[in-house]
Design a protein around this motif. Structure first.
Motif, PDB file in Angstrom:
ATOM      1  N   VAL A 151       0.862  -1.418   0.029  1.00  0.00           N
ATOM      2  CA  VAL A 151      -0.092   0.287   0.290  1.00  0.00           C
ATOM      3  C   VAL A 151       0.698   1.128  -0.022  1.00  0.00           C
ATOM      4  O   VAL A 151       1.682   1.105   1.100  1.00  0.00           O
ATOM      5  CB  VAL A 151      -0.902  -0.110   1.105  1.00  0.00           C
ATOM      6  CG1 VAL A 151      -2.141  -0.895   1.003  1.00  0.00           C
ATOM      7  CG2 VAL A 151       0.150  -0.061   2.348  1.00  0.00           C
ATOM      8  N   ASP A 152       0.080   2.345  -0.472  1.00  0.00           N
ATOM      9  CA  ASP A 152       1.556   3.539  -0.103  1.00  0.00           C
ATOM     10  C   ASP A 152       1.496   4.071   1.167  1.00  0.00           C
ATOM     11  O   ASP A 152       0.466   4.029   1.845  1.00  0.00           O
ATOM     12  CB  ASP A 152      -0.151   4.783  -1.035  1.00  0.00           C
ATOM     13  CG  ASP A 152       1.060   6.139  -1.228  1.00  0.00           C
ATOM     14  OD1 ASP A 152       2.209   5.786  -0.890  1.00  0.00           O
ATOM     15  OD2 ASP A 152       0.428   6.438  -1.870  1.00  0.00           O
ATOM     16  N   SER A 153       2.678   4.125   1.139  1.00  0.00           N
ATOM     17  CA  SER A 153       3.025   4.778   2.715  1.00  0.00           C
ATOM     18  C   SER A 153       2.294   6.395   2.813  1.00  0.00           C
ATOM     19  O   SER A 153       2.748   7.000   3.970  1.00  0.00           O
ATOM     20  CB  SER A 153       4.437   4.331   2.841  1.00  0.00           C
ATOM     21  OG  SER A 153       5.205   5.373   1.750  1.00  0.00           O
ATOM     22  N   ASP A 154       2.567   7.233   2.421  1.00  0.00           N
ATOM     23  CA  ASP A 154       1.732   8.217   2.021  1.00  0.00           C
ATOM     24  C   ASP A 154       0.439   8.859   2.979  1.00  0.00           C
ATOM     25  O   ASP A 154       0.291   9.023   3.007  1.00  0.00           O
ATOM     26  CB  ASP A 154       1.416   9.163   0.682  1.00  0.00           C
ATOM     27  CG  ASP A 154       3.143   9.707  -0.215  1.00  0.00           C
ATOM     28  OD1 ASP A 154       4.061   9.290   0.378  1.00  0.00           O
ATOM     29  OD2 ASP A 154       3.067   9.852  -1.199  1.00  0.00           O
ATOM     30  N   THR A 155      -0.547   7.366   2.555  1.00  0.00           N
ATOM     31  CA  THR A 155      -1.941   7.538   3.429  1.00  0.00           C
ATOM     32  C   THR A 155      -1.066   7.392   4.895  1.00  0.00           C
ATOM     33  O   THR A 155      -2.110   7.433   6.019  1.00  0.00           O
ATOM     34  CB  THR A 155      -2.459   6.716   2.667  1.00  0.00           C
ATOM     35  OG1 THR A 155      -2.064   5.178   3.069  1.00  0.00           O
ATOM     36  CG2 THR A 155      -2.295   6.438   1.516  1.00  0.00           C
ATOM     37  N   LEU A 156      -0.422   6.935   5.236  1.00  0.00           N
ATOM     38  CA  LEU A 156       0.258   7.083   7.014  1.00  0.00           C
ATOM     39  C   LEU A 156      -0.209   8.137   7.716  1.00  0.00           C
ATOM     40  O   LEU A 156      -0.524   8.942   7.304  1.00  0.00           O
ATOM     41  CB  LEU A 156       1.151   5.923   7.713  1.00  0.00           C
ATOM     42  CG  LEU A 156       1.531   4.962   6.272  1.00  0.00           C
ATOM     43  CD1 LEU A 156       2.713   4.129   7.094  1.00  0.00           C
ATOM     44  CD2 LEU A 156       0.508   3.405   7.069  1.00  0.00           C
ATOM     45  N   ARG A 157      -0.525   7.773   9.218  1.00  0.00           N
ATOM     46  CA  ARG A 157      -0.966   9.048   9.518  1.00  0.00           C
ATOM     47  C   ARG A 157      -0.539   8.003  11.336  1.00  0.00           C
ATOM     48  O   ARG A 157      -0.013   7.171  11.705  1.00  0.00           O
ATOM     49  CB  ARG A 157      -2.374   9.242  10.117  1.00  0.00           C
ATOM     50  CG  ARG A 157      -3.339   9.165   9.390  1.00  0.00           C
ATOM     51  CD  ARG A 157      -4.596  10.040   9.132  1.00  0.00           C
ATOM     52  NE  ARG A 157      -5.086  10.993   9.968  1.00  0.00           N
ATOM     53  CZ  ARG A 157      -6.055  10.979  10.992  1.00  0.00           C
ATOM     54  NH1 ARG A 157      -7.039  10.223  10.473  1.00  0.00           N
ATOM     55  NH2 ARG A 157      -5.854  11.811  12.119  1.00  0.00           N
ATOM     56  N   THR A 158       0.166   9.350  11.946  1.00  0.00           N
ATOM     57  CA  THR A 158       1.013   8.876  12.793  1.00  0.00           C
ATOM     58  C   THR A 158       0.047   8.578  14.173  1.00  0.00           C
ATOM     59  O   THR A 158      -0.804   8.978  13.768  1.00  0.00           O
ATOM     60  CB  THR A 158       2.437  10.368  13.952  1.00  0.00           C
ATOM     61  OG1 THR A 158       3.216  10.451  12.498  1.00  0.00           O
ATOM     62  CG2 THR A 158       2.618   9.711  14.939  1.00  0.00           C
ATOM     63  N   GLY A 159       0.200   7.170  14.729  1.00  0.00           N
ATOM     64  CA  GLY A 159      -0.367   6.530  16.298  1.00  0.00           C
ATOM     65  C   GLY A 159      -1.515   4.913  15.166  1.00  0.00           C
ATOM     66  O   GLY A 159      -1.969   4.547  15.959  1.00  0.00           O
ATOM     67  N   ASP A 160      -1.427   5.719  14.079  1.00  0.00           N
ATOM     68  CA  ASP A 160      -1.623   4.180  13.339  1.00  0.00           C
ATOM     69  C   ASP A 160      -0.861   2.977  13.974  1.00  0.00           C
ATOM     70  O   ASP A 160      -0.116   2.978  14.357  1.00  0.00           O
ATOM     71  CB  ASP A 160      -1.385   4.088  12.206  1.00  0.00           C
ATOM     72  CG  ASP A 160      -2.222   4.865  10.391  1.00  0.00           C
ATOM     73  OD1 ASP A 160      -2.707   5.617  11.571  1.00  0.00           O
ATOM     74  OD2 ASP A 160      -2.005   5.196  10.021  1.00  0.00           O
ATOM     75  N   LEU A 161      -1.870   1.898  13.988  1.00  0.00           N
ATOM     76  CA  LEU A 161      -0.921   0.235  14.707  1.00  0.00           C
ATOM     77  C   LEU A 161       0.443  -0.140  13.157  1.00  0.00           C
ATOM     78  O   LEU A 161      -0.059   0.331  12.044  1.00  0.00           O
ATOM     79  CB  LEU A 161      -1.749  -0.854  14.477  1.00  0.00           C
ATOM     80  CG  LEU A 161      -2.908  -0.669  15.623  1.00  0.00           C
ATOM     81  CD1 LEU A 161      -3.905  -1.654  16.125  1.00  0.00           C
ATOM     82  CD2 LEU A 161      -1.824  -0.250  16.981  1.00  0.00           C
ATOM     83  N   ALA A 162       1.144  -0.578  13.666  1.00  0.00           N
ATOM     84  CA  ALA A 162       2.099  -1.138  12.815  1.00  0.00           C
ATOM     85  C   ALA A 162       2.812  -2.170  13.408  1.00  0.00           C
ATOM     86  O   ALA A 162       2.928  -2.738  15.080  1.00  0.00           O
ATOM     87  CB  ALA A 162       3.625  -0.130  13.326  1.00  0.00           C
ATOM     88  N   PHE A 163       3.161  -3.119  12.738  1.00  0.00           N
ATOM     89  CA  PHE A 163       3.186  -4.419  13.259  1.00  0.00           C
ATOM     90  C   PHE A 163       4.945  -4.882  11.962  1.00  0.00           C
ATOM     91  O   PHE A 163       4.831  -4.518  11.121  1.00  0.00           O
ATOM     92  CB  PHE A 163       2.613  -5.643  13.056  1.00  0.00           C
ATOM     93  CG  PHE A 163       1.438  -6.093  14.197  1.00  0.00           C
ATOM     94  CD1 PHE A 163       1.270  -6.677  14.273  1.00  0.00           C
ATOM     95  CD2 PHE A 163      -0.161  -4.921  13.200  1.00  0.00           C
ATOM     96  CE1 PHE A 163      -0.204  -5.854  15.233  1.00  0.00           C
ATOM     97  CE2 PHE A 163      -1.152  -4.770  14.117  1.00  0.00           C
ATOM     98  CZ  PHE A 163      -1.019  -5.165  15.236  1.00  0.00           C
TER      99      PHE A 163
END
Length: 446
Positions: free
Chosen positions: A144-156
Motif C-alpha cells: 500500500v501507499d505509505s503516503d496514506t500513513l498517519r502518526t498513531g496508526d498501528l504497525a506490526f
C-alpha cells in the motif's frame, strides 16, 4: 546514541492489548476492534496471517579472504529478513546491508523450504536490495501507499530476530519523514514496534497485514553497530513503500538505480541557524551552495534561499528535499517553495542524472578539479574563487585568488576557454597560475 543496523534479526515478544473505553469513544465508538467471537478475544490475526508466509529469512554467504583448509563452500557472514512482493516472479525485498559482500544467498521459507536466491540488484542510498527465487506455491504481501500513513496508526514488524523463528511485534507509527540518520535518501517511518538484530529487511505491516515499509535500523542508547551490547529502545526505522517501489522497479528493470540531482548543497535549518538568519521558525533546508550550470542554478535558486516545501510536501530539513529528489523521475519538474529576503517564491527544478563530466560550467562560474573559477573582477582573465577542502587541488596548494594563465599549455582568457581546455586535457591536468607576480604550475588529478 548509536544508529544500529538491524542485521541478523527478527522480532521479539508477544504484545498484549488492553482496551479501555473513554467517554468520547462511548459517544462515537467508530469501527470496532477486530474480534474473534469463537475464542472471545480481540485479534489482528485474520489480516496478518495472510502475509506471514511471505516473510522469509535471508542468509548471506561468502568465502573467507584469509587462509583456508580447503573448504570451497561459502560460509554465512550475515543474515536478516525479507518479504516476497511478487510471488509469480519470486521477487524478495530486503536490505542492502543484509546482502552486502555476499557471494551466495539462501532463503528460508516459513514452510521449511530452503531456496537459493539470485541478487537482482542493490541500492546503498536507500539500503534496499532485491533477490529472486525460483519456486512454486509462494505467497506475497499486498503493498500500500505509505503516503496514506498517519502518526498513531498501528504497525506490526515481522522477521527473524536474535536467532528466533518468525516473530511478530506490535507498536504504533511514532513519526513520519525521519531523516538525517546517515543515508543518502531518507524518509523513514519511525515505529516503536520491537525491532532487533535479525529484523533487517523484514516488513512493517499495517493492521490489515499490508506492507507499508521495510525495517532497516534502530536507534539505541548503548551498544555497538550490530546491537550486541544495546537492545531495542522503542525507536526503529523503516523505508516507506513510496521509496521502496521506486527502487525495486528500477532494480528489476536494469539492475541499478538511476537517480537525479538538482545541484544544490543543502543544510538543515536548526535553532542556531534560524537565529543567525533572524527567522522565526526552525524547519526548512538552507541552500549552502549551487553548482554552476546545475538545474538549481537555471531555476534561479541562490545561496541563502530557504526551501520550505517541495512538491507540496513540507520540508523539515535537508533530508526532506533529498527524499523527494532521490526518487523523482529524471527530467520531471519539481516545484520548490522557498524564502528569500522574507518573500515566498516558487521555482520548478528538473533533476538531471549525475554525469561523469569533470567540468560543470555555468554562466558565471565553472566548477572543476575540486575548485571554482570565475571571471576576475577587473575582467582580465579567470580567477580561482574557491578550493574544496580535502581535494587534490587543495593538497597541491592551489588557493583562492590565483589567476589562471594556462591549462595544459593553452592560454585561457575566459570561462568558456577554461572549461573546454580542462575537458580536453589529460589527467593530471597541468594548470599554470600567477600569484603575487610569481608563476606557479600544478598537476591536478581530475
Amino acid at each position: 546514541m548509536s544508529l544500529i543496523r538491524a542485521a541478523r534479526r527478527s522480532v521479539s515478544v508477544l504484545a498484549l492489548v488492553a482496551v479501555t473505553a473513554s467517554p468520547v469513544w462511548a459517544q462515537d465508538p467508530g469501527p470496532p476492534l477486530p474480534y474473534d467471537a469463537e475464542r472471545g478475544v480481540f485479534s489482528f490475526a485474520a489480516g496478518l496471517e495472510r502475509s506471514l508466509p511471505a516473510v522469509v529469512q535471508v542468509t548471506t554467504l561468502s568465502t573467507s579472504s584469509g587462509p583456508t583448509r580447503g573448504e570451497a563452500e561459502p560460509a554465512p557472514i550475515s543474515g536478516g529478513s525479507g518479504v516476497i512482493i511478487d510471488a509469480a516472479e519470486g521477487i524478495i525485498v530486503t536490505n542492502n546491508h543484509v546482502i552486502e559482500n555476499g557471494q551466495k544467498f539462501t532463503v528460508d521459507m516459513s514452510d521449511g523450504r530452503l531456496l537459493d536466491a539470485v541478487l537482482i540488484g542493490a541500492d546503498k542510498a536507500t539500503d534496499l536490495a532485491v533477490l529472486k527465487v525460483e519456486a512454486q506455491g509462494l505467497s506475497q504481501v499486498e503493498v500500500v501507499d505509505s503516503d496514506t500513513l498517519r502518526t498513531g496508526d498501528l504497525a506490526f514488524a515481522v522477521g527473524y530476530p536474535l536467532g528466533l523463528d518468525q516473530t511478530l511485534t506490535m507498536g504504533v507509527i511514532s513519526g513520519l519523514g525521519r531523516s538525517g540518520l546517515g543515508d543518502a535518501v531518507e524518509d523513514y517511518i519511525q515505529t516503536d514496534a520491537a525491532v532487533n538484530s535479525g529484523n533487517s529487511g523484514g516488513p512493517l505491516l499495517d493492521s490489515r497485514g499490508r506492507l507499508i515499509g521495510i525495517n532497516t535500523s534502530i536507534l539505541s542508547g548503548g551498544g555497538d553497530f550490530l546491537g550486541l551490547g544495546g537492545g531495542n529502545d522503542g525507536i526503529a526505522f523503516a523505508v516507506p513503500t513510496r521509496i521502496m517501489m521506486f527502487v525495486v522497479d528500477q532494480l528489476r528493470a536494469s539492475g541499478e538505480v538511476r537517480r537525479g540531482r538538482i545541484g544544490a548543497t543543502l543544510g538543515s535549518l536548526n535553532a542556531n541557524r534560524a537565529r543567525e538568519l533572524e527567522l522565526g521558525f526552525v524547519r526548512g533546508a538552507v541552500v549552502e551552495d549551487v553548482e554552476p550550470g546545475s538545474p538549481a542554478e537555471r531555476a534561479g535558486i541562490r545561496r541563502g534561499d530557504i526551501i520550505t516545501r517541495i512538491e507540496n510536501r513540507a520540508v523539515a530539513n535537508a533530508g526532506s528535499v533529498q527524499a523527494v529528489v532521490g526518487v523523482a523521475e529524471i527530467g520531471a519538474g519539481l516545484t520548490l517553495t522557498y524564502l528569500r529576503d522574507g518573500r515566498s517564491l516558487t521555482a520548478e527544478v528538473a533533476p538531471r542524472e549525475t554525469v561523469a563530466d569533470r567540468v560543470q560550467a555555468g554562466s558565471d562560474e565553472v566548477a572543476a578539479l575540486g575548485a571554482v573559477f570565475a571571471v576576475a573582477p577587473d575582467g582580465e582573465g579567470v580567477l580561482v574563487t574557491a578550493v574544496g577542502s580535502g581535494t587534490n587541488a587543495a593538497a597541491q596548494g592551489l588557493t583562492a585568488g590565483d589567476r589562471v594563465a594556462e591549462v595544459g599549455g593553452r592560454p585561457v582568457a575566459g570561462l568558456a576557454a577554461l572549461a573546454q581546455a580542462i575537458r580536453d586535457a589529460r589527467s593530471p591536468v597541468r594548470l599554470t597560475v600567477t600569484r603575487g607576480g610569481e608563476t606557479l604550475e600544478f598537476r591536478i588529478e581530475g
